[in-house]
Design an enzyme around this catalytic site. Structure first.
Site, short mmCIF file in Angstrom:
data_model
loop_
_atom_site.label_atom_id
_atom_site.label_comp_id
_atom_site.label_asym_id
_atom_site.label_seq_id
_atom_site.Cartn_x
_atom_site.Cartn_y
_atom_site.Cartn_z
N HIS A 171 21.30 0.35 53.03
CA HIS A 171 21.13 -0.10 51.65
C HIS A 171 20.85 -1.60 51.61
CE1 HIS A 171 22.64 3.80 50.60
NE2 HIS A 171 23.84 3.55 51.11
N GLU A 218 29.34 -0.38 49.75
CA GLU A 218 30.18 0.76 49.42
C GLU A 218 31.35 0.86 50.40
OE1 GLU A 218 27.73 4.27 49.85
OE2 GLU A 218 26.91 3.56 51.75
N HIS A 254 24.06 3.64 58.57
CA HIS A 254 25.17 4.58 58.52
C HIS A 254 24.68 5.98 58.16
CE1 HIS A 254 24.59 3.18 54.37
NE2 HIS A 254 25.06 4.37 53.99
N ARG A 309 15.89 5.50 53.84
CA ARG A 309 16.10 6.42 54.95
C ARG A 309 15.34 5.97 56.18
NH1 ARG A 309 14.39 10.33 51.15
NH2 ARG A 309 16.13 11.06 49.88
#
Length: 323
Positions: free
Chosen positions: A104, A121, A179, A199
């Site tokens: 991200h 996150e 991740h 992605r």
């Protein structure tokens, strides 16, 4: 019209994902048909806005509450400075299969869609099958050049670090961390209010529409923190009853795990709302005007102006605020 503050519970927005399953039914959640990978439990985003199911504000969307009650409910820090929305997105994830390898961006990345935030996150592992693992960062010494070559040559997995996981593990995942959750885990996710994912690799599998899902190689290579993102992980299974253990801390959220055996007296502050994710057990939440039963898998938004509240029972709770 003035509304006295009370803990808000929302109807989750369920998202079908190629990697999802039916595990969220264990929490008593009503799932639509299909492979449900994400339950957006508290959300104020164009791709999913949750609506209140309890009390005087029942039927109202989180966006409507934001517009009507503003800083009174959310607190002086409870807004995204970039887009004015509720700053966090709270999810439960059922990983019946491996998620894509992804990364991200941060808030400063120039490729973000207009009005969208970056995404830092954290994960709290609610359940993990024996042998479950995640992908968590690059192996030592992997540079952009190494990774770009590995992507082109179909050997990206050689560059990635795999980590075994168990229930109770906590992972902090700052923007820039490569991740992927893998099959066999159920996760509570607290994140910036963003739906931007790049992605890197998706196992060459078709999506729900039968077509290969889009990859975002250039954006991914641009935003990865090759020298380290500040990611951190910890075991939390030794959290003492009556204490609160900080399991993730960032500019966007402070997340703590609490184990309640009996009664715990707490309070909100004018600076921030409080989000409670009930990770296990059962009990009740009481405040000056009432009480609610608590069960595993439920999520509540406590307004900043609620004041004193009490948790009672045998509970594991993940508590989040804006620092």
């Amino acid at each position: 019209m003035s509304v006295r503050p009370y803990p808000l519970q929302f109807k989750p927005e369920m998202k079908e994902r190629i990697w999802g399953g039916r595990a969220l039914e264990r929490f008593g959640l009503q799932l639509p048909e299909g492979s449900i990978g994400e339950g957006w439990m508290i959300g104020d985003h164009p791709n999913g806005t949750t609506r209140v199911i309890n009390g005087e504000l029942a039927g109202k969307g989180l966006d409507e509450i934001r517009q009507a009650y503003g800083r009174e409910f959310f607190g002086s820090r409870g807004f995204s400075e970039k887009n004015g929305r509720f700053p966090l997105l709270i999810k439960l994830l059922d990983c019946n299969d491996d998620l894509s390898v992804q990364v991200h961006p941060n808030d400063q990345y120039g490729g973000l869609p207009e009005g969208e935030l970056g995404k830092t996150e954290m994960w709290y592992i609610l359940d993990a099958k024996p042998g479950a693992k995640i992908i968590y960062g690059l192996k030592d010494g992997v540079t952009r050049e190494h990774l770009e070559s590995a992507v082109q040559e179909g050997r990206i997995m050689d560059c990635l670090q795999e980590v075994p996981v168990e229930a109770g593990d906590a992972f902090y995942i700052p923007a820039g961390t490569v991740h992927a959750l893998c099959a066999g885990v159920v996760v509570a996710e607290i994140q910036q209010n963003s739906d931007t994912t790049y992605r890197l690799y998706d196992y060459n599998r078709p999506g729900l529409d039968g077509k290969l899902r889009e990859l975002h190689i250039e954006d991914s290579l641009n935003v990865i923190a090759y020298e380290g993102s500040g990611a951190a992980r910890m075991k939390t299974d030794n959290t003492a009853p009556g204490s609160w253990l900080t399991i993730a801390e960032s500019p966007y959220f402070l997340v703590q795990k609490g184990v309640i055996e009996g009664v715990s007296q707490l309070a909100t502050s004018p600076e921030s709302f409080v989000v409670l994710v009930i990770a296990g057990g059962s009990g009740k939440l009481s405040w000056s005007d009432g009480e609610l039963a608590l069960n595993a898998g439920e999520c509540f938004l406590l307004p900043a102006n609620l004041g004193s509240y009490e948790l009672a029972g045998s509970l594991t709770v993940i508590r989040s605020v804006v620092p």
